[in-house]
Design a protein around this motif. Structure first.
Motif, mmCIF file in Angstrom:
data_model
loop_
_atom_site.group_PDB
_atom_site.id
_atom_site.type_symbol
_atom_site.label_atom_id
_atom_site.label_comp_id
_atom_site.label_asym_id
_atom_site.label_seq_id
_atom_site.Cartn_x
_atom_site.Cartn_y
_atom_site.Cartn_z
ATOM 1 N N ARG A 88 0.858 -1.288 -0.275
ATOM 2 C CA ARG A 88 -0.058 0.091 -0.047
ATOM 3 C C ARG A 88 0.992 1.018 -0.708
ATOM 4 N NH1 ARG A 88 -2.690 2.621 5.404
ATOM 5 N NH2 ARG A 88 -0.724 1.613 5.564
ATOM 6 N N ASP A 89 1.794 0.995 0.796
ATOM 7 C CA ASP A 89 3.079 2.735 0.819
ATOM 8 C C ASP A 89 3.430 2.926 -0.521
ATOM 9 O OD1 ASP A 89 2.080 2.629 3.792
ATOM 10 O OD2 ASP A 89 3.826 1.919 4.118
ATOM 11 N N GLU A 90 3.710 2.059 -0.880
ATOM 12 C CA GLU A 90 4.969 1.364 -2.411
ATOM 13 C C GLU A 90 3.918 2.211 -3.629
ATOM 14 O OE1 GLU A 90 7.020 -0.987 -5.790
ATOM 15 O OE2 GLU A 90 6.534 -2.136 -4.115
ATOM 16 N N TYR A 91 2.406 1.701 -3.619
ATOM 17 C CA TYR A 91 1.683 2.619 -4.618
ATOM 18 C C TYR A 91 0.939 3.159 -3.908
ATOM 19 C CZ TYR A 91 4.094 -1.570 -6.850
ATOM 20 O OH TYR A 91 4.929 -2.225 -7.809
ATOM 21 N N ASP A 92 0.951 3.086 -2.584
ATOM 22 C CA ASP A 92 -0.837 4.448 -2.344
ATOM 23 C C ASP A 92 -1.684 4.365 -3.138
ATOM 24 O OD1 ASP A 92 -0.987 6.284 -0.095
ATOM 25 O OD2 ASP A 92 -1.239 8.085 -1.845
ATOM 26 N N ARG A 114 -4.553 5.432 1.338
ATOM 27 C CA ARG A 114 -4.627 6.922 1.951
ATOM 28 C C ARG A 114 -5.619 8.107 1.506
ATOM 29 N NH1 ARG A 114 0.467 5.433 4.006
ATOM 30 N NH2 ARG A 114 0.168 5.054 6.378
ATOM 31 N N ARG A 115 -5.605 7.493 -0.092
ATOM 32 C CA ARG A 115 -5.808 8.906 -0.516
ATOM 33 C C ARG A 115 -7.853 8.876 -0.573
ATOM 34 N NH1 ARG A 115 -3.524 8.381 -6.779
ATOM 35 N NH2 ARG A 115 -1.096 8.266 -6.323
ATOM 36 N N THR A 116 -8.062 10.341 -1.102
ATOM 37 C CA THR A 116 -9.377 10.395 -0.714
ATOM 38 C C THR A 116 -10.081 9.469 -1.250
ATOM 39 O OG1 THR A 116 -9.453 12.645 0.145
ATOM 40 C CG2 THR A 116 -11.048 11.867 -0.964
ATOM 41 N N VAL A 117 -10.395 9.144 -2.828
ATOM 42 C CA VAL A 117 -10.757 8.831 -3.620
ATOM 43 C C VAL A 117 -10.013 7.600 -3.470
ATOM 44 C CG1 VAL A 117 -11.483 8.459 -6.097
ATOM 45 C CG2 VAL A 117 -11.757 10.838 -4.873
ATOM 46 N N ARG A 118 -10.476 6.195 -3.833
ATOM 47 C CA ARG A 118 -10.207 4.795 -3.893
ATOM 48 C C ARG A 118 -11.156 3.930 -4.166
ATOM 49 N NH1 ARG A 118 -9.870 6.375 1.985
ATOM 50 N NH2 ARG A 118 -10.878 6.052 3.397
ATOM 51 N N SER A 210 -4.268 -8.624 -3.618
ATOM 52 C CA SER A 210 -4.583 -7.739 -4.573
ATOM 53 C C SER A 210 -4.740 -7.305 -4.417
ATOM 54 C CB SER A 210 -5.919 -8.171 -5.257
ATOM 55 O OG SER A 210 -6.742 -7.766 -3.508
ATOM 56 N N LEU A 211 -4.587 -5.837 -5.387
ATOM 57 C CA LEU A 211 -4.162 -4.248 -5.101
ATOM 58 C C LEU A 211 -5.243 -3.403 -6.367
ATOM 59 C CD1 LEU A 211 -1.190 -2.060 -5.059
ATOM 60 C CD2 LEU A 211 -2.613 -1.860 -6.915
ATOM 61 N N VAL A 226 2.350 -4.330 -11.134
ATOM 62 C CA VAL A 226 2.242 -4.320 -9.667
ATOM 63 C C VAL A 226 2.260 -5.900 -9.422
ATOM 64 C CG1 VAL A 226 0.318 -4.458 -8.722
ATOM 65 C CG2 VAL A 226 0.759 -2.585 -9.669
ATOM 66 N N ALA A 227 1.705 -6.855 -10.208
ATOM 67 C CA ALA A 227 1.173 -8.781 -10.098
ATOM 68 C C ALA A 227 2.994 -8.833 -9.987
ATOM 69 C CB ALA A 227 1.418 -8.855 -11.936
ATOM 70 N N LYS A 228 3.801 -8.217 -10.608
ATOM 71 C CA LYS A 228 5.054 -8.627 -10.184
ATOM 72 C C LYS A 228 5.656 -8.622 -8.619
ATOM 73 C CE LYS A 228 10.000 -9.038 -11.366
ATOM 74 N NZ LYS A 228 11.763 -7.987 -11.677
ATOM 75 N N SER A 229 5.080 -7.657 -8.149
ATOM 76 C CA SER A 229 5.538 -6.892 -6.862
ATOM 77 C C SER A 229 4.289 -8.090 -5.593
ATOM 78 C CB SER A 229 4.667 -5.593 -6.179
ATOM 79 O OG SER A 229 6.114 -4.629 -7.608
#
Length: 247
Positions: A88-92, A114-118, A210-211, A226-229
């Motif tokens: 989460r911190d890496e991609y926010d 942490r974003r308002t729109v998520r 998932s992300l 992202v999938a690799k991460s």
């Protein structure tokens, strides 16, 4: 007591097998006629403690035990949490841990952006397997007969215009998931959402991580990165000797 012993013998036999057991093996272990052994297996299957692969006819441990493994689920959640936080911190963006429960995916843990729109749901929320990346990632590693059964029981409603709504198309999609190593939800569960998921292999639990993010911030060309991460993290969760460094 004899009947209880036979049930225990059957479950022990099925649990110890990786590929599944035959009806003949169950009959031999329990010293029952095949017809009687089948009735035991049918009852266990009816209560989801055993499942039968319709293609091979082999019997495997069923998903009825998942709800009884609360400690195993908590251990999985504890293992995954710091990795989900790092991702989460890496991609926010929001990261999720899900597990198959019956014919749906249930969210065990969510680390919100942490974003308002998520994109985010609450712990315990249930989503269909056919419209979610988590569902695809898990279903891709289940027997085809079991997947078809789940789709028949749960249905395949069109959650969005992009949702896959036929079993054959969904099974084709699962083939792509196995080939790529990850699953993608392209606005199939939320009209403006995109999500990528990978299974957590090497555990007895049908789980995935998932992300997810609004499609406007999560471009298709970023999916593979992202999938690799996610794949690297899934490997760490399955072999939890290492923990992410605190930041």
């Amino acid at each position: 007591m004899r009947a209880v012993e036979r049930v225990c013998s059957i479950l022990n036999l099925v649990q110890e097998s990786v590929d599944g057991v035959t009806l003949n093996a169950v009959a031999k272990t329990t010293q029952l006629p095949k017809s009687s052994a089948f009735r035991y297996l049918w009852t266990l299957e009816n209560h989801r403690y055993v499942e039968r692969d319709t293609d091979s006819g082999l019997f495997r441990l069923g998903l009825g035990f998942v709800g009884m493994q609360s400690r195993h689920l908590e251990v999985l959640r504890e293992r995954a949490r710091p990795w989900l936080e790092r991702l989460r911190d890496e991609y926010d963006e929001t990261t999720n841990l899900g597990i198959l429960d019956g014919n749906a995916v249930i969210y065990l843990d969510i680390v919100e952006s942490r974003r308002t729109v998520r994109l985010s749901v609450s712990n315990g929320h249930r989503d269909p397997i056919h419209s979610t990346a988590l569902g695809k990632a898990i279903a891709a590693h289940l027997p085809e007969g079991r997947v078809r059964e789940m789709l028949t029981q749960a249905g395949m409603p069109g959650v969005t215009p992009n949702t896959i709504t036929t079993p054959d198309a969904y099974l084709d999609e699962l083939g792509k998931v196995r080939e790529d190593g990850y699953a993608v939800d392209n606005a199939e569960n939320e009209p403006d959402g995109r999500c990528v998921a990978v299974p957590i292999l090497g555990t007895r639990l049908p789980a995935a991580i998932s992300l997810s993010a609004p499609a406007s911030r999560f471009a298709p060309e970023d999916v593979a990165k992202v999938a690799k991460s996610l794949q690297e993290i899934a490997d760490q969760i399955a072999a939890p000797e290492e923990r992410p460094e605190s930041r």
